[in-house]
Design a protein around this motif. Structure first.
Motif, PDB file in Angstrom:
ATOM      1  N   GLN A 166      -3.602   0.373  -3.501  1.00  0.00           N
ATOM      2  CA  GLN A 166      -2.634  -0.661  -3.161  1.00  0.00           C
ATOM      3  C   GLN A 166      -2.176  -0.967  -4.751  1.00  0.00           C
ATOM      4  OE1 GLN A 166      -5.194  -4.548  -1.537  1.00  0.00           O
ATOM      5  NE2 GLN A 166      -4.435  -5.183  -3.474  1.00  0.00           N
ATOM      6  N   TYR A 168       0.159   3.376   7.437  1.00  0.00           N
ATOM      7  CA  TYR A 168      -1.041   2.506   6.331  1.00  0.00           C
ATOM      8  C   TYR A 168      -2.235   3.154   6.568  1.00  0.00           C
ATOM      9  CZ  TYR A 168      -3.343  -1.043   4.179  1.00  0.00           C
ATOM     10  OH  TYR A 168      -5.011  -1.467   3.539  1.00  0.00           O
ATOM     11  N   VAL A 187       1.136  -1.069   0.289  1.00  0.00           N
ATOM     12  CA  VAL A 187      -0.106  -0.413   0.119  1.00  0.00           C
ATOM     13  C   VAL A 187       1.104   1.428  -0.499  1.00  0.00           C
ATOM     14  CG1 VAL A 187      -1.905   1.077   0.828  1.00  0.00           C
ATOM     15  CG2 VAL A 187      -1.746  -1.458   0.800  1.00  0.00           C
TER      16      VAL A 187
END
Length: 747
Positions: free
Chosen positions: A109, A292, A66
């Protein structure tokens, strides 16, 4: 002399290295995890598998990550081996056809699954040692820079060449030799070689303890050099960490049935990246969470938190579980189950050996006097063996039980951890107190008279003190305290690696100073054996302190010291294994292995009773057994105890100078021609029984009474089993002192 010793050392090390199958004949470099290496890294990976094979010049990779980076970027690639930067190269995705998908980079992603042909120049730049040195301490680090040259992300991957010093063959060899040492000591003891048995058992137990210390080293909660971690994995068997597939299924079922939630990490490796991180797991997890969490829209924050849990970092005991291919929630039950299995197998083995001995004597496959002490007292011997197994298993259960209290896999497992930890601790503490109470009753300066004179005491409690000098019987207490302190810091300090390292240095230093000062073991050779182990344990603790990065040293220092750690411990383990193997073989194969060992300075041999060491005629066997308080070799009732103290040795030797007592050779006894016998016919026995048949007036009657516990009239003698005190015992105490009072006979 110095040169010859170095040659022997080099030869031993070469032999050990030759026995380590490093596996993987194919040349390759691979990595299976990716972790961030800077704060505010804008790229994370939940799956990272990369394999480079120089033979076909192929770099295959499967990456799921990611990114919160957008725009054109460049990547700076660094290959680091043992802290030394071997290669540095700048990559531009826009100029590389295989990485067109990263030009420009977009948020969200990223899936990469491809094979890249590597140029011959890159292959030539990689040194050959990278493919051959086991447990390569190599890292590939990638800095992602924006167009301004500022680093916006950093990720690194640990490299491996498929070769390792961790192999099942090493574990099997070490386990078998340690087991042979314990078995050889038991056989030597059964054959009556008590001195040999004590030495072999002491060395085997010390070797086992060294292996457990090596396994504990791998449980430290910070990054270890790969070669150190792999080497310590060879000794996981000593802590009961052994994988058996069907047992793992049972443990998972048990945990689910008792309210726990089993781990599924090993079954999710196809979608989960596992990192054995050099920083603490808590720090890395927070770092990944932040990176993230910032990379996704506000509406998807909850799903982002769930996704980041796939980025798993293992360290310490969890790292050992992962490397052993055991789900972390099954680790405690694995160690506990193998201890129980080991205890049950040994108990069944002892019972089976007892049955075999009786059958062998019955069918005349074996002489009646072989293993006589064991056959007569096998239940007491079995109790002593069970105690020995408790002390062998105590380090592993202390670590695993205390650690289970911190992770709480299920309520039932917590109950089991509490029960086994406190029960084993209580059993050993009570046994130490019992030995202390027995030794304290000695009226002499040497407590050996009480600790070694009674076979029941020796067989049941001897495991606590036979390896020590009689005057240092108490040293088992400090040994148990040493084990407990190490277990507490290893189990409770899984989030404080530096604290663990400092504590272990202090504990090992205190242990080395204590054993060097007191030198508590039975003789000089055994002291050297154990003091050497303590010295190596202290050196290993110092290595761990360096590995914890508390000194902030260059990484190359840790890498080199990791190799030194392996070389020292591999050579030392090989020497210990050879010593134990040779002593075990000689203990079984030699006709008289006792001559190899010096006489104990605590005179324990004067008090140890063994019928198998006698070579008396049939009638004198009964007299000798009576004088030592033993049972008759032919299985008759045990007579009252008679001192086997310092005075009895001359009496016993003098008795050998006279012919056997028979019905035709007792006339000199009737005429009061006194032989040099431990029994004085003029003692209080005749005064107390005036008018009756004098003692030894008839050889047959005398031996009949001694062997059967019956008087000449056929009525039960008051001095048989369970009878009163024999008047002769009182008389004998006037000759050799009253050391036997309180030695176990008076209760």
């Amino acid at each position: 002399m110095h040169r010859s010793l170095m040659s022997i050392f080099s030869l031993l090390l070469a032999i050990l290295l030759a026995t380590l199958p490093f596996s993987s004949a194919i040349q390759l470099i691979e990595s299976k995890s990716l972790s961030p290496c800077q704060d505010n890294s804008n790229f994370t990976a939940s799956l990272f598998n990369v394999v480079f094979t120089p033979e076909n010049r192929t770099l295959g990779f499967d990456v799921v990550g990611v990114s919160s980076i957008s725009g054109n970027v460049t990547a700076e690639l660094r290959v680091i081996a043992y802290g030394f930067t071997a290669m540095r190269e700048v990559l531009d995705p826009c100029k590389m056809p295989d990485l067109k998908g990263l030009c420009p980079m977009n948020t969200g992603q990223i899936d990469l699954n491809s094979n890249i042909q590597v140029s011959p120049d890159v292959i030539k730049a990689i040194p050959k040692l990278a493919y051959t040195v086991p447990d390569l301490d190599g890292t590939v680090r990638i800095y992602i820079n924006n167009t301004d040259g500022a680093s916006v992300a950093c990720v690194e991957a640990q490299l491996s060449n498929g070769k390792t010093v961790n192999h099942k063959a090493v574990g099997w060899i070490t386990a078998v030799i340690a087991g042979l040492g314990l078995l050889a000591s038991a056989i030597a003891s059964g054959l009556g070689h008590s001195n040999t048995a004590a030495h072999v058992a002491a060395n085997a137990l010390s070797l086992f303890g060294y292996f457990q210390a090596q396994a504990m080293t791998g449980m430290i909660a910070f990054r270890l050099p790969p070669i150190v971690l792999s080497w310590t994995m060879n000794f996981n068997w000593s802590m009961g960490i052994i994988k058996v597939d069907f047992m793992q299924k049972i443990f998972t079922w048990f945990q689910q049935s008792t309210g726990g939630t089993p781990s599924t990490l090993l079954s999710e490796l196809s979608t989960t990246s596992v990192s054995i991180q050099k920083r603490s797991a808590e720090f890395v997890h927070k770092l990944l969470m932040r990176a993230y969490y910032q990379s996704v829209p506000r509406s998807n924050k909850n799903s982002a938190i769930n996704e980041v849990n796939q980025l798993v970092v293992v360290t310490g005991i969890k790292r050992i579980s992962f490397k052993a291919n055991i789900e972390v929630t099954n680790l405690f039950m694995t160690g506990l189950s193998f201890l129980i299995i080991f205890v049950v197998m040994v108990a069944l083995g002892v019972a089976a050996f007892k049955g075999f001995c009786e059958a062998a004597v019955k069918f005349q496959w074996m002489k009646r006097e072989k293993f006589l002490d064991f056959r007569d007292n096998w239940k007491t011997v079995l109790k002593g063996i069970m105690y020995r197994l408790v002390i062998i298993g105590y380090p592993q259960m202390a670590v695993l039980c205390l650690w289970e209290l911190t992770v709480v896999d299920s309520p039932a497992e917590v109950v089991l951890a509490l029960f086994f930890f406190f029960s084993m601790t209580a059993i050993l503490s009570w046994a130490c107190w019992k030995v202390y109470q027995i030794a304290k009753r000695s009226i002499h300066k040497n407590p050996a008279d009480l600790l070694f004179s009674d076979n029941d005491i020796l067989n049941r409690w001897g495991f606590l003190y036979v390896q020590f000098k009689a005057t240092a019987y108490y040293f088992i207490g400090p040994v148990l305290l040493y084990i407990l302190l190490k277990a507490m810091f290893i189990s409770f300090g899984q989030k404080k690696g530096v604290v663990q390292a400092v504590a272990l240095v202090l504990i090992e230093l205190a242990a080395l100073v204590a054993v060097s000062y007191f030198r508590p073991w039975m003789d000089k050779r055994t002291n050297i054996f154990n003091i050497s182990i303590c010295a190596i344990n202290l050196l290993n603790a110092i290595f761990l302190l360096v590995f914890s990065n508390v000194f902030n040293q260059p990484h190359i220092v840790s890498g080199v010291m990791g190799v030194v750690f392996f070389v020292i411990n591999a050579a030392f383990a090989l020497v210990l294994l050879i010593l134990v193997l040779v002593s075990s073989f000689l203990a079984i194969a030699s006709k008289n292995p006792e001559v190899r060992y010096e006489r104990m300075q605590d005179d324990r041999a004067s008090f140890i009773k063994s019928q198998t060491q006698l070579a008396l005629p049939t009638e004198l066997n009964a007299l000798g057994a009576t004088a030592r308080g033993d049972k008759d070799p032919r299985g008759y009732e045990e007579m009252g105890p008679i001192s086997s103290g310092p005075g009895s040795k001359n009496q016993y030797e003098s008795s050998l100078a006279h012919p056997p007592l028979t019905a035709g050779s007792t006339r000199h006894l009737a005429n009061k021609e006194q032989p040099h016998s431990p029994v004085d016919s003029s003692g209080p026995y005749n005064d107390a029984h005036s008018g009756q048949t004098p003692m030894y007036s008839d050889g047959y009657q005398a031996n009949e009474r001694l062997l059967t516990g019956r008087s000449a009239t056929g009525s039960p003698s008051p001095y048989g089993r369970g009878g009163g005190t024999h008047p002769y015992q009182q008389q004998q105490s006037n000759y050799s002192g009253s050391w036997h009072v309180g030695a176990g006979y008076d209760h």
